[in-house]
Design a protein around this motif. Structure first.
Motif, mmCIF file in Angstrom:
data_model
loop_
_atom_site.group_PDB
_atom_site.id
_atom_site.type_symbol
_atom_site.label_atom_id
_atom_site.label_comp_id
_atom_site.label_asym_id
_atom_site.label_seq_id
_atom_site.Cartn_x
_atom_site.Cartn_y
_atom_site.Cartn_z
ATOM 1 N N VAL A 180 0.957 -1.146 0.044
ATOM 2 C CA VAL A 180 -0.040 -0.065 0.067
ATOM 3 C C VAL A 180 0.882 1.281 -0.130
ATOM 4 C CG1 VAL A 180 -1.648 1.245 1.294
ATOM 5 C CG2 VAL A 180 -1.732 -1.241 1.350
ATOM 6 N N THR A 181 0.716 2.231 -0.715
ATOM 7 C CA THR A 181 1.369 3.427 -1.122
ATOM 8 C C THR A 181 0.525 4.530 -1.236
ATOM 9 O OG1 THR A 181 3.687 3.946 -1.575
ATOM 10 C CG2 THR A 181 2.366 3.225 -3.331
ATOM 11 N N PRO A 182 0.926 5.607 -0.959
ATOM 12 C CA PRO A 182 0.163 6.784 -1.235
ATOM 13 C C PRO A 182 0.316 7.326 -2.944
ATOM 14 C CG PRO A 182 1.902 7.603 0.210
ATOM 15 C CD PRO A 182 2.176 6.116 -0.271
ATOM 16 N N LYS A 183 -0.777 7.989 -3.505
ATOM 17 C CA LYS A 183 -0.798 8.351 -4.820
ATOM 18 C C LYS A 183 0.293 9.245 -5.108
ATOM 19 C CE LYS A 183 -5.488 6.695 -5.371
ATOM 20 N NZ LYS A 183 -6.986 6.964 -5.130
ATOM 21 N N ASP A 184 0.688 10.101 -4.451
ATOM 22 C CA ASP A 184 1.713 11.179 -4.663
ATOM 23 C C ASP A 184 3.006 10.582 -4.543
ATOM 24 O OD1 ASP A 184 1.525 11.417 -2.049
ATOM 25 O OD2 ASP A 184 1.365 13.485 -2.096
ATOM 26 N N ILE A 185 3.311 9.356 -4.453
ATOM 27 C CA ILE A 185 4.784 8.653 -3.910
ATOM 28 C C ILE A 185 5.885 9.244 -4.824
ATOM 29 C CG2 ILE A 185 4.094 6.563 -5.561
ATOM 30 C CD1 ILE A 185 5.979 6.740 -1.856
ATOM 31 N N ASP A 186 5.608 9.557 -6.104
ATOM 32 C CA ASP A 186 6.767 10.024 -6.855
ATOM 33 C C ASP A 186 7.180 11.357 -6.349
ATOM 34 O OD1 ASP A 186 3.920 11.176 -7.465
ATOM 35 O OD2 ASP A 186 4.876 11.995 -9.547
ATOM 36 N N GLU A 187 6.501 12.263 -6.097
ATOM 37 C CA GLU A 187 6.895 13.653 -5.572
ATOM 38 C C GLU A 187 7.588 13.191 -3.905
ATOM 39 O OE1 GLU A 187 4.043 16.777 -5.593
ATOM 40 O OE2 GLU A 187 2.930 15.626 -7.227
ATOM 41 N N THR A 188 6.953 12.431 -3.340
ATOM 42 C CA THR A 188 7.674 12.267 -2.095
ATOM 43 C C THR A 188 8.974 11.681 -2.197
ATOM 44 O OG1 THR A 188 5.584 11.886 -1.064
ATOM 45 C CG2 THR A 188 7.160 10.931 0.179
ATOM 46 N N ARG A 231 3.512 9.091 -15.491
ATOM 47 C CA ARG A 231 4.716 8.196 -15.900
ATOM 48 C C ARG A 231 5.650 8.059 -14.709
ATOM 49 N NH1 ARG A 231 7.217 9.541 -20.737
ATOM 50 N NH2 ARG A 231 5.836 11.399 -21.486
ATOM 51 N N GLU A 232 5.886 8.641 -13.470
ATOM 52 C CA GLU A 232 6.454 8.795 -12.687
ATOM 53 C C GLU A 232 6.026 7.764 -11.468
ATOM 54 O OE1 GLU A 232 9.331 9.916 -12.861
ATOM 55 O OE2 GLU A 232 8.913 11.368 -14.343
ATOM 56 N N VAL A 233 4.556 7.252 -11.672
ATOM 57 C CA VAL A 233 4.142 6.379 -10.691
ATOM 58 C C VAL A 233 3.748 4.982 -11.270
ATOM 59 C CG1 VAL A 233 2.204 5.830 -9.027
ATOM 60 C CG2 VAL A 233 3.365 8.162 -9.157
#
Lengths: 295, 295, 295, 295
Positions: free
Chosen positions: B270-278, C110-112
């Motif tokens: 399970v991971t947050p949707k904005d994980i790329d920015e984080t 594309r980053e997630v």
């Protein structure tokens, strides 16, 4: 003469051509050519058989197979499949009959497009060593070589010689053969992205887009090393040198001019604008060749 | 009790909390807490001092420092700089006074966003070992540690245990300390991406987003191993277990239910949707912490 | 009843299943099933024919074709080729006989990794509109649709609604049909990465991994919009809800528990650990399906 | 004279230099130079004020500001911060006093390293338009411009002219100004990656690493267009031409030689081997400049 112009080529084929006349015979070097008209694949095998031949060619003793396929950057999938199969045939011959554990090394810098060939080939590879270790050799269909793979990165990223990383991994995991894949420098823009060189001599110092400082070959790794290379760049200095060659007739003036040309050129390369698509297609073709040969 | 629920946490802090009452004393475990109100950074140091403490906590003997920074995923650059400095301070303490060659290892899979922390940290690192080797130690300003770095990849990509690759590289290049950076699994979504754990115990089997099969620690590498981890996922099975815990009162029924729950959950996270920015921000913060500590 | 649990599914097939009994008849909804035993591809066509059916199903009037292929994440290339061909057949039927200019839109981030399906499909697509514009339609062999493509990005990256970008591009370039590709949320982990949904209703508000805020359909774009979707995640809240459903029998208690569960779960998703390999393979399968259908 | 050699430069500064003598006066062109010795930043402002000046320079009427910073590819973060601030100052002046909605466009191909400048700048940008739309202008601290951003891709990927995509997005979202960021071609390797050009004339046909076919400027978009460019390549043909220029004295022979040089050179570029690190650093410097100017 080669060397006169400091012209750099990683292709045995071009080293040979630099001697000018087409049918010049070099002692200790044997050359065979084969044309597959139907598939438009031209194969040249350069066999450097003696130390004398090696000196003349500026490349170590060994076998250098060059596939030239003019349409290699085209989109035609069937054509690529055919190149993969021809490549697989040569790889099988160099690897020998019996099953072997094979480590594939994707040399080069994944962040610089024309140098990303090796990393992209590894990205499409069928890796199986861990499956064989866990479930036994029967878990792979047919008689397959257990395959492992690594992308070691380049010195600016790792602070280590590529050779140090590979030697460490080879000692620890003991593959029976190593296949290195690398982007090469050609002398002529004409050969870019349409040529594959396969050799049993590994990688030699000074070769590759990023200019490896150490050789990566059987001598240093202790197991056979097959290198697969595709020329994706021409050194910027080479292009300028080759232009001058046509214009200036005395060796002395050429020398003096080379000294005037920006030394920055030595840290630059020339590559086509659509290099991204080419690298993608050619790396896929090579991965498939490896997947066929190793399974 | 921990273990009853097969609940997985890579954080010593959470292992401790699972004992319930806030001020329970565990024999062989010492805990210190510090609050930096101004900077909103909460530090907990868990020292597992005896084998008994290790058994109770389910973690090896050693020091576990946890920084909790609620705004760690925010965009504020100055705040990140402050976390980097606190992190650098702890790293310096664990690494010791004298200059050392350090190998930084970015564990995890660069192709899976929440597991890409390690590779991204290495991408922002100042790597210097090759410069020191070429130009001498004086080429770095101040008293700097020569730094090398590697992103070994994951077993599905390499066919090798991560440990095999690291051990090979350590033997070949002989760093005096190893720092591994990895994405971790937390028990609670509340801790995700706002917590950094620093420990001198390295990586232990079963930890990390990708579940390392082998430990990566001083015992197997022969040099001190410091691990920096950030929880970026919660195991899917853990989330479901934790929900059940509130609902079902008998141990037997819980057991029987767990068996009904899809075994697929064990291969999911399970991971947050904005994980790329984080991941981008947090990996930058950790790289900076390393860059400060190592130069 | 659907909605009671705020359970989210982007699959018409799952919306239907949520009514429980297998052969329940819903007024205004017609269902056909077909099993291709040999190729192990199961096709379900859900036709929502009336506004009443739409209300009951929670999806707009239109045709929803679902291909279920249990081995879709496997490595077998021939199997993927077969799925691509079945997909191409359905696409051709929805697009109609005559040649059309088609804009393919790769939705998602594309980053997630699990949201990168759309961008990766566009990356493998054969794009031809510019060639036709320059060299005429005869430049493409056979009767091909001129294809353009765009990866609009997500709102956190662009500051714009995806719809704004697509509408702008559609107005400027006037394609005769739009195909959008998106990663979806399923209700059950069982369907992840083995299901392709093709529909002529486009994208509807609230669907997709990233939860589109606006619909992207014929009504807002003025041309037919076909959507291709693959479920790659389950909402974290859904997993917990579904667990509770088995445990708690009264609607009131469920309601009260849902309120206790961390609201953070609503911004989280569940996805498999090997999602990178799956996305790579499935996106390639869909690109090939599009390439076959559009040329 | 410029044009004689088909030498391509996207820099107004180099166009001016091609006239030879340093203090030649061109009618309709005003030049100011400023040297910031302390920070080692050299600023040249070329103002093309008349159509006559435009014809002579081969660039449209407008202001061209060039920052030259010899250490721009160095690692020094403080130095980069200073360049970002100087850049921000110029941007503010060109954008004007009042708050404006701004669309930032990252031109170029993210898959080809020296052409990835624009996409990477957008990747580090603070995008705020969606926040302002949802929470009002007060949600941003200070007086900030609502910022949106797009990476349109290149024609080989989209099948569309970049201009078509941008015009569509501009019509739909109505920004009050557009900032385009692009990698440029220089004439001299000496300027690569150490020069930033800022102009209020937008992008003109034939400019950029990828050679835009259409202008992207106020005339076609209807709002002011500021272009930020960094030369990252030299055309391969330019390098060869410049070499010849020193060697051959008659215009006729030069012409004849140019015709012999491989036409392939026109589709090739020259770029440094460490272009990945440079693009990463320079794009970060420009993003920061934009973030400062727009907030």
């Amino acid at each position: 003469m080669l060397g006169d112009f400091n012209v750099r080529t990683d292709l045995a084929l071009e080293a040979k051509e630099s001697f000018g006349e087409e049918d010049v015979k070099i002692r200790g070097v044997r050359i065979e050519e084969e044309t597959d008209e139907e598939r438009e694949i031209y194969t040249t095998v350069v066999r450097i058989e003696t130390e004398n031949g090696a000196r003349t060619m500026g490349k170590p003793v060994g076998t250098y197979i060059t596939l030239e396929a003019p349409n290699m950057s085209s989109e035609d999938e069937n054509y690529h499949r055919e190149i993969s199969e021809v490549l697989a045939g040569h790889l099988r011959q160099l690897l020998g009959e019996e099953e072997k554990t094979v480590l594939v090394v994707g040399l080069g810098n994944r962040e610089v497009t024309p140098d990303a060939l090796g990393p992209q080939v590894v990205g499409n590879l069928r890796v199986t060593r861990h499956i064989v270790k866990e479930y036994g050799r029967a878990s792979l269909e047919g008689s397959a070589h257990p395959v492992s793979a690594i992308v070691p990165g380049v010195m600016a990223q790792t602070g280590m010689e590529t050779l140090e990383i590979i030697r460490g991994v080879v000692r620890e995991t003991a593959p029976q053969a190593v296949v290195v894949v690398d982007a090469l420098a050609a002398r002529s823009t004409r050969r870019l992205n349409r040529t594959i060189q396969i050799t049993d001599t590994g990688i030699n110092p000074g070769s590759g887009v990023g200019n490896h400082r150490n050789g990566i070959n059987e001598e240093v790794l202790g197991v056979p090393v097959i290198a697969i290379g595709v020329p994706t760049v021409v050194d910027a200095a080479t292009i300028v040198n080759d232009t001058m060659e046509h214009l200036i007739d005395t060796k002395e003036r050429r020398q003096s001019l080379r000294e005037q040309i920006s030394p920055q050129l030595n840290t630059m390369f020339v590559t086509p604008k659509d290099i991204d698509e080419t690298i993608k297609r050619v790396s896929y073709t090579i991965s498939e060749g490896l997947n066929i040969a190793l399974s």
